[in-house]
Design a protein around this motif. Structure first.
Motif, short mmCIF file in Angstrom:
data_model
loop_
_atom_site.label_atom_id
_atom_site.label_comp_id
_atom_site.label_asym_id
_atom_site.label_seq_id
_atom_site.Cartn_x
_atom_site.Cartn_y
_atom_site.Cartn_z
N LYS A 218 -21.62 -32.54 -19.78
CA LYS A 218 -22.34 -31.71 -19.11
C LYS A 218 -22.77 -30.42 -19.73
N ARG A 219 -24.04 -30.15 -19.67
CA ARG A 219 -24.54 -29.06 -20.52
C ARG A 219 -25.57 -28.37 -19.67
N ASP A 220 -25.49 -26.88 -19.84
CA ASP A 220 -26.65 -25.98 -19.19
C ASP A 220 -27.88 -26.22 -20.26
N LEU A 221 -28.64 -26.65 -19.93
CA LEU A 221 -30.20 -26.87 -20.58
C LEU A 221 -31.00 -25.51 -20.79
N THR A 222 -30.67 -24.52 -20.17
CA THR A 222 -31.33 -23.10 -20.31
C THR A 222 -31.85 -22.84 -21.52
N VAL A 223 -33.10 -22.58 -21.98
CA VAL A 223 -33.50 -22.18 -23.24
C VAL A 223 -33.41 -20.79 -23.47
N LYS A 224 -32.31 -20.73 -24.14
CA LYS A 224 -31.73 -19.36 -24.48
C LYS A 224 -30.34 -19.74 -25.50
N PRO A 225 -30.03 -18.72 -26.17
CA PRO A 225 -28.90 -18.71 -27.04
C PRO A 225 -27.55 -19.15 -26.28
N ASP A 226 -26.66 -19.81 -26.82
CA ASP A 226 -25.61 -20.15 -25.90
C ASP A 226 -24.38 -19.13 -26.37
N VAL A 227 -24.12 -18.34 -25.58
CA VAL A 227 -23.20 -17.06 -25.83
C VAL A 227 -22.09 -17.02 -24.73
N GLU A 228 -20.93 -17.40 -25.35
CA GLU A 228 -19.79 -17.07 -24.77
C GLU A 228 -18.82 -16.36 -25.69
N LYS A 229 -17.90 -15.61 -25.02
CA LYS A 229 -17.15 -14.58 -25.74
C LYS A 229 -15.50 -14.87 -25.27
N GLU A 230 -14.65 -15.08 -26.17
CA GLU A 230 -13.24 -14.93 -25.81
C GLU A 230 -12.48 -13.72 -26.65
N ASN A 231 -12.28 -12.60 -26.14
CA ASN A 231 -11.96 -11.49 -26.82
C ASN A 231 -13.04 -11.14 -27.85
N GLU A 232 -12.85 -10.93 -28.99
CA GLU A 232 -13.89 -10.64 -29.96
C GLU A 232 -14.58 -11.85 -30.64
N PHE A 233 -14.23 -13.05 -30.24
CA PHE A 233 -14.63 -14.26 -30.85
C PHE A 233 -15.93 -14.85 -30.02
N SER A 234 -16.92 -15.33 -30.59
CA SER A 234 -17.84 -16.22 -30.16
C SER A 234 -17.32 -17.64 -30.03
N VAL A 235 -17.59 -18.30 -29.02
CA VAL A 235 -17.03 -19.58 -28.76
C VAL A 235 -18.15 -20.54 -28.13
N PHE A 236 -17.90 -21.59 -28.40
CA PHE A 236 -18.91 -22.76 -27.35
C PHE A 236 -18.11 -23.49 -26.87
N THR A 237 -18.43 -24.00 -25.83
CA THR A 237 -17.56 -25.15 -24.93
C THR A 237 -18.30 -26.29 -24.49
N TYR A 238 -17.60 -27.57 -24.92
CA TYR A 238 -18.00 -28.86 -24.44
C TYR A 238 -17.40 -29.10 -23.08
N ARG A 239 -18.09 -29.70 -22.19
CA ARG A 239 -17.29 -30.11 -20.80
C ARG A 239 -17.72 -31.53 -20.58
#
Length: 1021
Positions: free
Chosen positions: A177-198
């Motif tokens: 399941k993904r958000d298909l919005t046409v923009k960069p995938d930006v998530e933050k966990e404290n100082e870390f950039s992360v990506f999440t698969y569901r």
């Protein structure tokens, strides 16, 4: 097999030579998808490209005997542990039928099966139709300024021992399941950039977190458990205590055994060992102290575009391996740079705080052999958290050379870091024509020979040249070998790089391992003081078997303005206003292995020896040697290559080695004394540069509507003539100036611009529900809208001249977001970054260097949070004079710090090309009707004043570019027609781009006579 919507069956096969004709046909019919290139590809062209592509495999989608899809799969050159899709295409008649998706899924499958953890690709920002497809197939859009880069970690997920129990090769796509919005995938966990698969299954949901810098799994959550491993900070500093944390939540109704294999991370000095059992629904955090003792050379070279060093967690849950990792970078608390400005008796220092709290830093410099410090040699600097400050120490130069500065840094911290005190070596170069030496920067080795610098990049393994601080327009890439071509060295890189100063110049020795050490390539660059570089290449077989590498290839990347080739004993000059492309050159007809190229202010001669040949491979100019097989322990004979970078400034000098006479060019004589503006009453001052050695008198004749003759005295050297115009009220007056002396007769053209008496009007109007700033000078109008886009989006005379998307910005071609129009911004900024930051648009007046008052629009953008431009404001100006057919544009940078880093302005303008012809030179006999082809106009022949002529309205737009512009080009594809140019930002004075001038004239106007506009400057407010 692929079942297309129409019921026709397709299959995916690997490319073979028998498919060359069908594949070439597909590319010929797909030109519009890639900008409308007119080149017709033949079967032999396609087969050659495939053999030299470096792809591990090339997949084709076949429908019967027709190729309807294409996907390359190669090893990613610029990062480790990843494969890469260099090119993906579906035939235009089959777009939207699932072919692209099936090719991408096949590429993911092959990546996973081959044991690679990741698959990457690049796309252009305006390719919005493809982004949802990529995201649906598991790609994440990485947020980076310089590129649109997508990363797919599905292979890593499928290979992970704990995750693959639920997520498998057969179910991942349906469950994702993904958000298909046409923009960069930006998530933050404290100082870390992360990506999440569901992943959603009937009885379970699985969430997988990817930590961006390590490119590894850091977090997993299922119905059974949640586990997360992170370091306290992404950026770590020496001599500071830290703790890594492992969080585990047992969601089961039974105990969960936890085991961390006893391990020591030697880099972080961190010990790990856990044997524990979590009861049902129990949560626990395990902490692992660590401390870093030092910053190493390799730590300083880490950049955002590559995989970081990582801390690995060897975790087992209920006996099942569950490896986790988190990336980090190690830095010194402060980064210090120094730039000498010895003509002003000073050195400018730039100090950056890497810490997240404010610091008070004492900086003290030690004695130095190249300069004598004045009384003050230390400075106390207050630094905001992650802030940058500059300061100056005065000095006197002793001599030129390359010797690092030794600097002591001390800081008393309030955030628990304790007292920070260490000594820093800062690269320091005092240039002269005779300076020889080398120094290291964060990511490169810089070798100095006089005013030239040879730069060896630690990340890409490219070699580039600089002269007088400017990049030369060519790059020597890493060596390749074998057939098909292997790009192995792009990944392995060199194992040693050693510079050495000699009596004759500099010696640089490089060693590359080949085939995991089975062979070694040694390159020795001898860079003599006269500027000539002799490169020698020697291969050694270190294996136990005969080694046959077949060929050695040295590629060069560039786009020359003009190029000279030896063909059948003659020198053929290829020079055209259309961009010269390497693949279009007759390199197969060379009678000698050399080429000579030149640009506006640069030149490069490349000459191969020892049986070399020059040819094109994968759009690069390559020097190639055929190699004999090497016996065990055998070395190859040395293969030599000569480089003449700015050694010969012209083909005449280069060919003088072959006894050819040089060509002498004449000097321009006539110009306006100050400028070419005139008012009612019509008078201009013409300056004449005469020949003091000519003994007699001469005459000068100026013709506009009538002919007027003036005497002059050559012995004066310079003479100024006041000339009253015969048609004082027309917008543009062309003066034909003929100089007649005893031994010379020449005609020159000057262009004068009328300035009216009425005022320029400004007003804010409503258009499409948007506030628009409108300027009307009586002969044309221009507009900007603050809420729309940070550009001037409209210029209107008898027609609209700019191409724009008002009132809404969107994606187009290589740009996203795209609003069109005219703008100048720092070159390293993405349009999305500029678009999303706060801006303000207002009306302004400015005074030029001839005390004329201009009126127009200012668009200001402030970067509140940016790694390079934080707290900086760029202000774009668009100005005009009353009743004058001239608009000028430039940009100012207001910064809260003195900078010494190298940055460039990028000016871009998108034109409305309806009924438009481009006259790129001063000739009226050479023009190009603009349409929807892909073509580039650039190079030496691109006139300083290019002309756009509209036949429908019978008017010409003349674009006069400034003196110091680099890489000017007109570019056209099916979507846009644009003009781009670059200019180095000068930090010595006000950071202001040089003005571009846009002039409109009736009919097809001349290109000559506009040089005076390059002297236009504006006074500071």
């Amino acid at each position: 097999m692929i079942n297309e919507k129409r019921g026709k069956v397709m299959k995916i096969v690997d490319y073979e030579k028998k498919y060359a004709k069908a594949t070439a046909k597909m590319w010929n019919e797909s030109r519009e998808n890639f900008g409308g290139d007119d080149k017709v590809e033949l079967a032999e062209d396609r087969d050659k490209d495939e053999r030299n592509s470096g792809n591990l495999s090339t997949m084709l989608a076949l429908q019967e005997d027709k190729v309807v899809g294409y996907c390359g799969l190669a090893e990613f050159k610029t990062d480790k542990d990843a494969l890469y899709i260099p090119l993906l295409n579906a035939h235009p008649q089959h777009i939207g039928k699932g072919i692209g998706k099936q090719l991408v899924l096949e590429a993911i499958k092959r990546t996973y099966k081959a044991g690679w953890p990741r698959l990457d690709l690049h796309t252009w920002p305006g390719n919005t139709k493809a982004v949802p497809l990529y995201k649906r197939c598991g790609f994440f859009w990485e947020e980076r300024e310089e590129t649109t880069h997508l990363m797919n970690f599905i292979p890593l997920v499928l290979q992970h021992p704990f995750i693959k129990r639920s997520v498998t090769e057969t179910n991942w796509y349906q469950a994702l399941k993904r958000d298909l919005t046409v923009k960069p995938d930006v998530e933050k966990e404290n100082e870390f950039s992360v990506f999440t698969y569901r992943f959603e299954f009937e009885h379970d949901e699985v969430s997988v977190g990817i930590e961006h810098s390590s490119r590894k799994v850091y977090k997993i959550e299922t119905a059974e458990a949640m586990v997360e491993y992170l370091l306290p900070h992404k950026q770590l500093f020496p001599n500071h205590p830290y703790e890594a944390t492992l969080k585990i939540h047992n969601k089961k109704n039974c105990p969960l055994s936890i085991h961390v294999t006893e391990t020591v991370d030697n880099r972080l000095h961190m010990k790990m060992a856990v044997d524990d059992v979590l009861e049902k629904n129990e949560q626990k955090t395990y902490r692992f102290p660590f401390i870093i003792s030092e910053v190493r050379k390799e730590d300083e070279a880490i950049s955002d575009g590559v995989t970081y060093p990582m801390a690995r967690m060897p975790l087992f849950m209920d006996g099942i391996a569950c490896p986790l990792a988190c990336g980090y970078s190690i830095k010194k608390p402060f980064a210090l740079q120094a730039k000498p400005q010895l003509e002003q008796g000073k050195v400018v220092f730039q100090l950056k705080n890497h810490l997240s709290t404010s610091q008070q830093v004492n900086v003290r410099v030690k004695d130095h052999p190249l300069i004598q410090w004045n009384n003050q040699r230390e400075m106390n600097v207050s630094l905001a958290a992650t802030g940058v400050e500059s300061f100056i120490l005065t000095c006197k130069q002793k001599r030129a050379g390359v010797v690092p500065l030794i600097i002591e840094l001390a800081s008393e911290s309030k955030d628990g870091h304790g007292s920070l005190r260490y000594t820093e070596q800062v690269p320091f170069l005092v240039e002269s024509d005779d300076t020889i030496g080398f120094f290291e920067k964060e990511r490169s080795l810089v070798v100095v020979n006089g005013r030239r610098q040879l730069v060896f990049d630690y990340e890409t393994y490219f070699v580039t040249m600089k002269q007088f601080g400017q990049d030369e327009p060519w790059t020597m890439l890493y060596p390749s070998f074998n057939e098909p071509v292997s790009n192995e060295l792009a990944q392995t890189g060199w194992t040693s790089l050693k510079p050495e100063v000699t009596d004759n110049g500099v010696l640089i020795t490089i060693n590359y391992p080949i085939h995991n050490g089975d062979a070694q390539l040694t390159i020795v660059y001898e860079w003599e003081k006269n500027g000539i570089i002799e490169a020698s290449y020697v291969l050694k077989n270190k294996s136990r078997n005969v080694l046959d590498l077949k060929q050695l290839i040295i590629p060069f990347y560039f786009q020359p303005d003009s190029i000279y080739l030896p063909i059948k004993g003659e020198v053929v000059h290829v020079s055209q206003i259309n961009q010269v492309w390497i693949q279009d050159l007759p390199l197969d007809k060379l009678s000698d292995p050399w080429v000579f190229m030149n640009w506006a202010s640069s030149s490069l001669g490349v000459e191969g020896k020892d049986g070399a040949e020059c040819l094109e491979i994968d759009d690069d100019l390559c020097v190639r040697w055929t190699l004999d097989p090497l016996q065990v322990g055998e070395e190859s004979t040395s293969k030599k290559l000569l480089l003449y970078s700015n050694v010969d400034n012209s083909i005449d000098q280069f060919m003088a080695r072959k006894h050819t006479k040089p060509v002498v060019k004449p000097l321009k004589q006539v110009a306006f004394a100050a400028h070419g503006f005139y008012h009612r009453g019509g008078e201009v001052n013409v300056a004449l540069q005469t020949n003091p050695n000519q003994p007699d008198h001469g005459i000068i004749t100026i013709v506009d509507d009538k002919s007027v003759t003036y005497p002059y005295e050559p012995m004066k050297g310079t003479e100024t003539i006041q000339h009253k115009l015969n048609q004082p009220d027309q917008p543009v007056t062309t003066l034909a100036v003929t100089v007649q002396g005893k031994s010379i007769r020449s005609t020159h053209y000057l262009q004068a611009l009328y300035v009216g008496e009425k005022t320029v009007t400004t007003q804010i109007v409503q258009e499409n529900g948007v506030d628009v700033h409108l300027v009307d000078n009586g002969v044309f109008t221009f507009k900007a809208a603050n809420s729309f886009y940070p550009s001037l989006y409209s210029i209107k005379t008898k027609r609209e001249w700019l191409h724009h998307s008002f009132p809404t910005a969107g994606a187009k071609s290589w740009w996203n977001p795209w609003g069109g129009g005219l703008m100048t911004i720092p070159a390293n900024l993405q349009l999305r970054t500029v678009y999303e930051h706060k801006r303000q648009t207002n009306f302004v007046t400015r005074v030029d260097n001839w005390n004329q008052e201009w009126t127009g629009i200012r668009i200001s953008i402030t970067f509140s949070d940016h790694p390079i431009w934080k707290n900086a404001t760029i202000s774009q100006y668009f100005l005009t004079l009353p009743g004058c057919m001239l608009l000028t544009h430039y940009t100012e940078l207001e910064d809260r710090q003195d900078r010494i880093d190298e940055q460039e302005w990028l000016m871009g303008c998108f034109f409305n090309r309806d009924q438009l012809f481009l006259y790129p030179t001063d000739s009226n006999q050479l023009s190009f009707q603009l349409g929807e082809r892909t073509q580039t106009f650039a190079g030496n022949q691109l006139e300083k004043v290019a002309r756009l002529y509209c036949e429908e309205t019978d008017e010409t737009l003349l674009l006069a570019r400034p003196k110091h512009q680099r890489k000017p080009e007109f570019y056209e594809n099916k979507d846009v027609f644009s003009y781009m140019s670059r200019e180095t930002i000068d930090w010595h004075g006000p950071a202001v781009s040089q003005p571009h001038s846009f002039v409109w004239a009736k009919g097809l106007a001349r290109a000559e006579g506009w040089e005076w506009l390059s002297s236009l400057q504006f006074k500071e407010e």
